[in-house]
Design a protein around this motif. Structure first.
Motif, mmCIF file in Angstrom:
data_model
loop_
_atom_site.group_PDB
_atom_site.id
_atom_site.type_symbol
_atom_site.label_atom_id
_atom_site.label_comp_id
_atom_site.label_asym_id
_atom_site.label_seq_id
_atom_site.Cartn_x
_atom_site.Cartn_y
_atom_site.Cartn_z
ATOM 1 N N TYR A 1 47.855 41.632 45.572
ATOM 2 C CA TYR A 1 46.395 41.464 45.946
ATOM 3 C C TYR A 1 45.878 41.001 47.167
ATOM 4 O O TYR A 1 46.235 40.001 47.644
ATOM 5 N N SER A 2 44.868 41.836 47.609
ATOM 6 C CA SER A 2 44.527 41.278 49.141
ATOM 7 C C SER A 2 42.988 40.825 49.182
ATOM 8 O O SER A 2 42.002 41.626 48.790
ATOM 9 N N LEU B 284 42.906 43.987 40.323
ATOM 10 C CA LEU B 284 43.518 44.698 39.521
ATOM 11 C C LEU B 284 42.530 45.529 38.634
ATOM 12 O O LEU B 284 41.893 44.903 38.011
ATOM 13 N N CYS B 285 42.411 46.667 38.732
ATOM 14 C CA CYS B 285 41.573 47.477 37.685
ATOM 15 C C CYS B 285 42.391 47.745 36.292
ATOM 16 O O CYS B 285 43.657 48.022 36.328
ATOM 17 N N VAL B 286 41.487 47.595 35.290
ATOM 18 C CA VAL B 286 42.419 47.816 33.874
ATOM 19 C C VAL B 286 41.722 49.111 33.266
ATOM 20 O O VAL B 286 40.437 48.958 33.175
ATOM 21 N N SER C 26 45.077 49.260 42.897
ATOM 22 C CA SER C 26 45.720 49.363 41.463
ATOM 23 C C SER C 26 45.126 49.349 40.307
ATOM 24 O O SER C 26 44.236 48.691 40.052
ATOM 25 N N THR C 27 45.489 50.375 39.293
ATOM 26 C CA THR C 27 45.170 50.293 37.916
ATOM 27 C C THR C 27 46.290 49.838 36.743
ATOM 28 O O THR C 27 47.290 50.755 37.037
ATOM 29 N N LEU D 277 42.012 39.606 38.849
ATOM 30 C CA LEU D 277 41.080 40.429 37.821
ATOM 31 C C LEU D 277 39.577 40.419 38.485
ATOM 32 O O LEU D 277 39.148 39.986 39.410
ATOM 33 N N PRO D 278 38.848 41.453 37.877
ATOM 34 C CA PRO D 278 37.624 41.753 38.441
ATOM 35 C C PRO D 278 36.856 40.525 38.772
ATOM 36 O O PRO D 278 36.737 39.663 37.893
#
Length: 426
Positions: free
Chosen positions: A37-38, A45-47, A62-63, A423-424
């Motif tokens: 992740y940048s 990361l999307c979930v 990415s999901t 995470l978000p």
């Protein structure tokens, strides 16, 4: 893992159209590597648990799709507790439970995944059985730093208490939940009183509904016309006296019809004629959910405000709708979750939609949504964070109004358990 050109097959069109960096199905150590992740590009990361939200996939992100490897459902027939994976769709849950004459308070749509539960979970059954989070018995999953967690309601120690409370309402910001154990309820017959009404009738029915017993609730939607549902759970073959009195009062509205259903699972909310839940592949959309207490004497002013909002909507795909809370949702687990607005009676939401390639219409639609929210704040000052809007400019205000006096605790949990911002974001 899919290549960049493949799309995620989900109900939300925004997310379905996103060009993913990669699609992941497994939760393992590599998932939590900061190298994936940048922060420079605000990447995280999307979930995806059910795929109904615009935040489950984004261009270049990415999901993690939980639906493939975390979709098991198992009911313990002795305890009537059901264990579900983090990728279980609510429609699949109630279909499974119905085979055993059990049910669960899902929302108006059967499409959401476990995210519906973890962000609160408002149902027509909530007045009698509480929010979805009130029915959580245990969870398993991972914190944003990769630490595995397994928490059981009656076995929480002091160090785990804050995590347990935050998972109920704010889980997406610092954890990935792969398994949830839930209380189920007896499946009872349902009577639905439904139909199109005018603004005057809506006003009268809202006033009436604020005195409903816990087995009754009101849901309405104002699209091109107003349609409403009065939901009545029948716990025996004969309604109790109070319920019967309210049903008789509803007889004065000639456009309303009464329909009997063997169980909650039979009901499909909102008629197809409204063209709301027949997913339009040409449209993108956003939705914001509000929370407020009884309207009481403000009902006439609210109706006036609502009419003004609908007169100014940019297209026929935009609407305002509302669900009723109260009774058990005001009493259960007070202070023990991050759904902090327990005094709420109403959860209205504003739905803005536009042709997906029309940037000007998108701007108009989002401006209408924000202005509508501003007008409704006097009645509904708080937020139910059922969707994440960190890509929109009112995200910070929305988060603050959602978590209120527990916002600082959530920031602390985020800093400790998701230090790399995987995470978000808040």
């Amino acid at each position: 893992m899919k290549n960049n050109n493949n799309l995620l097959e989900v109900p939300n069109i925004n997310s379905k159209d996103a060009k993913l960096k990669k699609l992941i199905y497994d939760v393992n150590d590599s998932l939590f590597s900061q190298d994936n992740y940048s922060k420079e590009h605000l990447e995280y990361l999307c979930v995806c648990s059910g795929g109904t939200t615009s935040s489950c996939a984004k261009n270049g992100f990415s999901t993690l799709d939980l639906r493939k490897n975390h979709s098991k459902i198992n009911l313990d027939r002795e305890s009537n507790l059901v264990t579900i994976g983090g990728g279980v769709i609510m429609g699949d849950l109630v279909n499974y439970l119905q085979k055993h004459n059990r049910s669960f308070p899902i929302g108006l749509s059967k499409l959401p995944g476990a995210g519906y539960i973890l962000t609160g979970g408002v149902s027509p059954l909530s007045r009698a059985y509480g929010l979805a989070i009130d029915n959580i018995e245990s969870i398993k999953g991972f914190l944003g730093n990769g630490t595995f967690i397994s928490l059981k309601k009656n076995q929480i120690n002091l160090e785990e208490q804050l995590i347990w409370e935050a998972i109920k309402g704010a889980a997406p910001f610092f954890s990935i939940i792969t398994e949830i154990e839930l209380k189920t309820i007896q499946s009872n017959p349902i009577k639905v009183v439904e139909g199109f009404v005018n603004l005057k009738e809506l006003s009268e029915i809202i006033k009436l509904s604020e005195e409903f017993p816990e087995n009754m609730s009101l849901q309405w939607i104002y699209a091109q016309k107003i349609y409403l549902y009065i939901f009545v759970e029948l716990k025996s073959n004969l309604e109790d006296k109070r319920t019967e009195e309210y049903l008789m009062l509803l007889d004065k509205f000639p456009s309303l019809e009464k329909h009997f259903h063997e169980n909650f699972n039979e009901i499909n909310f909102f008629p197809k004629g409204l063209n709301l839940y027949e997913l339009n592949s040409n449209n993108h959309s956003e939705v914001i959910s509000l929370l407020g207490e009884d309207l009481k004497n403000d009902i006439p002013i609210f109706i006036e405000c609502l009419n003004e909002i609908m007169d100014n909507k940019p297209n026929n795909s935009c609407y305002v709708a509302s669900q009723q809370l109260g009774c058990k949702t005001k009493k259960l687990n007070h202070g023990s979750s991050f759904f902090v607005h327990r005094k709420s009676t109403w959860k209205p939401w504003i739905y803005a939609s536009w042709k997906k390639d029309d940037l000007q219409e998108k701007e108009f639609a989002l401006e209408w949504m924000y202005k509508s929210w501003s007008k409704l704040k006097r009645f509904y000052p708080n937020i139910h964070l059922a969707q994440l809007h960190n890509h929109l400019n009112f995200h910070e205000e929305e988060i603050t109004l959602a978590f209120g006096n527990r916002m600082n605790e959530l920031k602390t949990l985020k800093n400790i358990f998701d230090p790399q911002g995987i995470l978000p974001p808040l």
